[in-house]
Structure formats: C-alpha cells, structure tokens
Enzyme design. Structure first.
Site, PDB file in Angstrom:
ATOM      1  N   HIS A   1       2.852  16.500  83.612  1.00  0.00           N
ATOM      2  CA  HIS A   1       1.393  16.401  83.556  1.00  0.00           C
ATOM      3  C   HIS A   1       0.743  16.350  84.929  1.00  0.00           C
ATOM      4  CE1 HIS A   1       3.157  14.357  79.980  1.00  0.00           C
ATOM      5  NE2 HIS A   1       2.356  15.192  79.363  1.00  0.00           N
TER       6      HIS A   1
ATOM      7  N   HIS B   1      -5.993  10.677  79.921  1.00  0.00           N
ATOM      8  CA  HIS B   1      -4.811  11.529  79.773  1.00  0.00           C
ATOM      9  C   HIS B   1      -4.145  11.686  81.145  1.00  0.00           C
ATOM     10  CE1 HIS B   1      -2.351  15.135  79.133  1.00  0.00           C
ATOM     11  NE2 HIS B   1      -2.389  14.825  77.847  1.00  0.00           N
TER      12      HIS B   1
ATOM     13  N   GLU C   1      -2.744  14.104  82.662  1.00  0.00           N
ATOM     14  CA  GLU C   1      -3.132  15.300  83.413  1.00  0.00           C
ATOM     15  C   GLU C   1      -4.490  15.112  84.071  1.00  0.00           C
ATOM     16  OE1 GLU C   1      -4.386  19.944  82.752  1.00  0.00           O
ATOM     17  OE2 GLU C   1      -2.996  19.073  81.291  1.00  0.00           O
TER      18      GLU C   1
ATOM     19  N   ASN D   1      -2.176  18.733  73.285  1.00  0.00           N
ATOM     20  CA  ASN D   1      -2.131  20.061  72.658  1.00  0.00           C
ATOM     21  C   ASN D   1      -1.768  19.978  71.178  1.00  0.00           C
ATOM     22  OD1 ASN D   1       0.837  21.283  72.254  1.00  0.00           O
ATOM     23  ND2 ASN D   1       0.878  19.929  74.030  1.00  0.00           N
TER      24      ASN D   1
ATOM     25  N   SER E   1       5.393  20.356  73.316  1.00  0.00           N
ATOM     26  CA  SER E   1       6.429  19.417  73.748  1.00  0.00           C
ATOM     27  C   SER E   1       7.494  19.182  72.684  1.00  0.00           C
ATOM     28  CB  SER E   1       5.793  18.065  74.117  1.00  0.00           C
ATOM     29  OG  SER E   1       4.791  18.228  75.091  1.00  0.00           O
TER      30      SER E   1
END
Length: 324
Positions: A90, A140, A142, A241, A283
């Site tokens: 990430h 998050h 990321e 996602n 993932s």
C-alpha cells in the site's frame, strides 16, 4: 418395494446452481509481487522477516506468510535494528524509509509500482506549487502513505462529492488532484466532475490513477451482476477494492455479500438463487475461489461459467536486492 436410495440419487436431487465466475478476479500484479518479495526476503535473510502493516489485505495470505516466518507489525519501532523489514504494497510515508535508513536497517519496499507512480506525481505537483486534492478513503494505508509523500498541509483529502463543496479554495487557486488506486470508478468520476465544475483550472493526472486491476474487476462485476440473483465477493473487510466490488454489484441491483472464505457462506443465502456471481478482490488467491465453488457443490449441482471481460498480462519487476 421401493428401490434402494443411492448417493448418486442424492446428487441428482440437488437443486442446480449456475455460477458465473468473473474474469479477471483475484491477485493483481502488485499483490503477486508483494507476496513474492516477502517470500524471497525470507529465503535470502532467513526468518524472521518483519513486515510493516499487512503486506496485502487478506487474512489467508497473511497467515500463510506468518507460518513461513514473517512477523507483521504496525510501526517501525516494533522492529529490531538488525532485522530485515518489508514495507507493504500500500506504500508508506517518506518518514518510514528515512527512519529505516537512519537506523541502518535492511529494508525492502514492496509498494505497488502503480501506487509509487501516484507518489511521484504528488512530488511533481508540489514542485509546481500546486495544492493537491486527494480523492480517497481516510485512514486507508495507501492514503496515509500518499499523503506522507508531501509536506504537511499541501494535500487535502476528499471522500465524497459533498466534500468538494466544502473545500476552502477559490476557482483561481493553483490546484491539482490525484486518487487512491482502489476506488470505485463511478464514484471517483462523479467526484472528479464536481472538482472540475468548481475549479475549472484544476490539473488532472496525466493518466488514470485507479489501477487497471481495480477497473477490470469492477467491469467484470458489472457484466455478471445483472445476470445473477446474488454475487459473492471474496475479500477482506479492510480491502478497499473488495468492498468496492460489493458496491458495484448492489448498484447493478443485485444483492452481494463479502466473504473471506467458504466457511463464511450461510447456505440460507442460496434460497431462491438459481444463478450466482462469484469474484475475488485483488488480494484474494485463486485457491479461495475454488474453495468456495467446492463448498457450493456440497449444497447444489454446479454449472460453472467463466465470464471474461479483459485479459491481464501485467508483471512487475522485483526490487534489485532480491534478484540474484
């Protein structure tokens, strides 16, 4: 006299279930690369290898790497100076590798190259004197990593169209925008439209920030959901996602459930379901897809149909220090 009841009679008695399996689904190139980085680091340096944050958001993957000798931590101060550490796919704020270098640690950066591309864009936009509007989900990893690429106060996070209306900037301010790579394509398009309407001179990234894998998996769900009575999405609750895939299905008018693996399925969900859609977040490994199909086959007579909407051939290079 009644004929004896055999097991194949029970099989025939099962209700049929058509399973529409989305393709593409599951691992993307960035996830493949991140997992291989941890495995190669374990081979090269020996166990334990520390990993800052979950390498990818999937419990099955994380538990498998833990069994091989990976130790997952949240912060660098939990890692001994003499132990190798891997940074998750990430991405991390700039302060993290800087601290690792100050401590003279062995570290390997498993940041997805498509996330790194966003980091480089952020640096260039700051060099041009622009203030960055970043579209993403607060908290998050990321988002934390990307916002940590620029000086404090130079990037503002928005999550919704409503957030755009509250931004404290004028139409003549020097602004640009970037996005998290794992967002809803449709939601993001609406937010970008709102930004462009309010700030006509805002500078867009040179290319789409939402990664190919996220876009492809959402497109595949848009294809299967209208034909299904229920969609199952294999992924973790903290996987952006994967959660977006559930939302995409629901927007198509089809109920969707997020599951981590087959044991999460309630057979009651299948009541009245003749066609089921199945996909997996970026993932989630393919073996979990097969596990789900095998579980469904315990309850129903399965007909599998693969619905392919794109071909993926992307491969990312490994970091130089792990290549012999």
């Amino acid at each position: 006299m009644n004929a004896p009841f055999h097991q194949n009679d029970a099989q025939q008695a099962k209700l049929s279930l058509t399973v529409l399996i989305a393709a593409p689904r599951g691992f993307c190139a960035g996830v493949d690369r991140a997992i291989e980085i941890v495995e190669r680091a374990l081979e090269r340096y020996g166990a334990p290898v520390y990993v800052r944050h979950e390498i990818v958001h999937n419990r099955y993957v994380v538990d498998g790497l833990r069994a091989k000798g990976a130790i997952f931590v949240e912060e660098l101060d939990e890692v001994p100076d003499d132990a190798p550490v891997v940074f998750s796919a990430h991405g991390v704020p700039k302060t993290v590798p800087a601290e690792a270098e100050r401590r003279e640690m062995i570290y390997v950066d498993a940041t997805c190259p498509l996330v790194s591309k966003v980091h480089r864009q952020a640096e260039r936009q700051i060099e041009k004197g622009q203030h960055i509007i970043f579209i993403g989900h607060e908290g998050h990893p990321e988002v934390i990593g990307t916002m940590g690429q620029v000086p404090a106060g130079r990037m503002t996070l928005v999550e919704t169209v409503e957030d755009v209306a509250d931004l404290p900037f004028g139409p003549q301010d020097d602004l640009s925008f970037l996005t998290q790579t794992t967002l809803s394509v449709d939601d993001t398009a609406q937010i970008v439209d709102a930004l462009k309407q309010r700030f006509p001179h805002i500078v867009a990234p040179k290319a789409e920030d939402i990664c190919y894998a996220t876009s492809n998996r959402q497109a595949a769900v848009k294809e299967i959901a209208p034909a299904a009575d229920l969609v199952l999405v294999i992924g973790a609750p903290n996987s952006s996602n994967s959660v977006r895939l559930v939302e995409v299905s629901e927007r198509c008018g089809t109920d969707a459930r997020l599951i981590q693996r087959a044991s999460d399925i309630d057979p009651a969900w299948l009541d009245g379901v003749g066609t089921l859609g199945l996909t997996a977040g970026a993932s989630a490994p393919e073996r979990l897809v097969r596990e789900v199909v095998d579980q469904l086959a315990q309850w129903r007579s399965i007909e599998e149909r693969k619905i392919r909407t794109a071909e993926e051939k992307m491969v990312f290079k490994l970091p130089r220090q792990l290549v012999d």
